[in-house]
Design a protein around this motif. Structure first.
Motif, PDB file in Angstrom:
ATOM      1  N   LEU A 115       0.800  -1.224   0.000  1.00 60.44           N
ATOM      2  CA  LEU A 115       0.000   0.000   0.000  1.00 60.44           C
ATOM      3  C   LEU A 115       0.833   1.275   0.000  1.00 60.44           C
ATOM      4  O   LEU A 115       0.255   2.368  -0.032  1.00 60.44           O
ATOM      5  CB  LEU A 115      -0.925   0.008   1.223  1.00 60.44           C
ATOM      6  N   SER A 116       2.130   1.179   0.031  1.00 63.86           N
ATOM      7  CA  SER A 116       2.961   2.382   0.054  1.00 63.86           C
ATOM      8  C   SER A 116       2.873   3.140  -1.278  1.00 63.86           C
ATOM      9  O   SER A 116       2.321   2.635  -2.265  1.00 63.86           O
ATOM     10  CB  SER A 116       4.416   2.010   0.347  1.00 63.86           C
ATOM     11  N   ALA A 117       3.431   4.345  -1.305  1.00 68.39           N
ATOM     12  CA  ALA A 117       3.373   5.172  -2.519  1.00 68.39           C
ATOM     13  C   ALA A 117       4.073   4.507  -3.691  1.00 68.39           C
ATOM     14  O   ALA A 117       3.675   4.666  -4.854  1.00 68.39           O
ATOM     15  CB  ALA A 117       3.975   6.547  -2.241  1.00 68.39           C
ATOM     16  N   GLN A 118       5.142   3.764  -3.429  1.00 69.47           N
ATOM     17  CA  GLN A 118       5.865   3.042  -4.473  1.00 69.47           C
ATOM     18  C   GLN A 118       5.540   1.557  -4.457  1.00 69.47           C
ATOM     19  O   GLN A 118       6.278   0.739  -5.025  1.00 69.47           O
ATOM     20  CB  GLN A 118       7.377   3.226  -4.314  1.00 69.47           C
ATOM     21  N   GLY A 119       4.416   1.202  -3.831  1.00 66.73           N
ATOM     22  CA  GLY A 119       4.058  -0.191  -3.697  1.00 66.73           C
ATOM     23  C   GLY A 119       3.437  -0.780  -4.948  1.00 66.73           C
ATOM     24  O   GLY A 119       3.273  -0.119  -5.982  1.00 66.73           O
TER      25      GLY A 119
END
Length: 312
Positions: A154-158
């Motif tokens: 769920l991270s920005a770069q995920g």
């Protein structure tokens, strides 16, 4: 001679029955002994600390029971921790937020879990064990590792944001982490098997002749589902909801890793009071209040259900 043999046989049967009854009672007592040692006794200790006052020292609270020099027992009960829970808006918001997050996650687990359990029951018998194994399979991995996996997803770069950007649905990464959405996703993922398994057990016990009789009487599949299937699976729904709701209310790991600083839940508040503020009486009062508000009504509901079933 035959009379004496018959008498000895009857006496041996009576001894065996009494021995079996004694062992049966011992087996029944083991769960109660376990609950007394590992739940009731620690709860009494927490309850005692909740009525004390915080202080700087080891342990960081004043004793509730203290023997004086004249061999008298002095009992000092302080209600300041409970008054703080009622007067401080922070704890009121924490309880409301925990109730909202646990309730919404339980409803989502109920919807997804019922569909999964219904699909497993309707599958071929040789495939049911495979599907059940897939449901239980996440338990073979550490709980902490699974939550960390969702942090990377769920991270920005995920993975999720990367796929959405690659497909052209979004131009910039979405804020999927450090919010209530991430906490809800983590709770649903981690506790979904606790909803699937009780509902599956209830669905498997349904007599298919009842559904066939409903069809023969002209009932539509949708009405049959709501009038026959769902009422017969209410015990499984209640059991699954309790198994998901109770641990979700006091969850700490998921809100700490997936939720942001604005995500208030009782587990995080307990951690802050115990380890950051070193206010053990306040933390114990919070824990006792959580048990009284959330667990006691559920136990009363279960007790009423057992009375109704035994009456039937």
């Amino acid at each position: 001679m035959f009379k004496s043999l018959a008498t000895s046989w009857q006496q041996s049967q009576i001894r065996l029955e009494s021995l079996y009854a004694g062992r049966h009672k011992l087996v029944l007592m083991l769960p109660y002994v376990w609950l007394f040692i590992f739940f009731f006794v620690p709860f009494l200790m927490i309850l005692k600390i909740s009525f004390s006052k915080a202080m700087i020292g080891i342990p960081p609270f004043m004793p509730v029971f203290e023997w004086m020099q004249d061999h008298t027992l002095r009992i000092t009960l302080a209600l300041s921790s409970y008054k703080t829970l009622l007067n401080d808006s922070f704890y009121v918001s924490t309880f409301a937020s925990s109730l909202y997050m646990a309730g919404s996650s339980t409803l989502i687990c109920l919807g997804l879990g019922y569909m999964m359990a219904y699909g497993i029951v309707r599958a071929a018998p040789r495939l049911r064990m495979i599907f059940l194994l897939l449901v239980i399979l996440p338990f073979w991995t550490s709980f902490l590792i699974r939550v960390y996996a969702w942090m990377s997803l769920l991270s920005a770069q995920g993975v999720v944001n990367s796929i959405l950007i690659h497909l052209g649905f979004i131009a910039e990464p979405l804020a999927l982490l450090d919010n209530r959405f991430a906490v809800c996703v983590g709770i649903v993922y981690c506790y979904l098997p606790f909803m699937v398994l009780p509902i599956y057990a209830a669905l498997e016990k349904i007599d298919n002749t009842l559904i066939e009789a409903a069809f023969d009487l002209g009932c539509t599949p949708w009405r049959t589902f709501w009038r026959i299937t769902v009422p017969l699976t209410l015990p499984g729904i209640a059991a699954g909801s309790i198994l998901v709701f109770v641990p979700a209310v006091g969850e700490f790991v998921i809100p700490e890793l997936l939720g942001g600083p604005d995500t208030l839940m009782i587990g995080r508040a307990l951690w802050c009071e115990f380890f950051n503020n070193r206010d053990w009486p306040q933390a114990c009062a919070l824990a006792v209040s959580m048990v009284i508000i959330f667990v006691v009504p559920i136990m009363f509901f279960q007790w009423q259900q057992q009375k109704i079933e035994s009456g039937l």
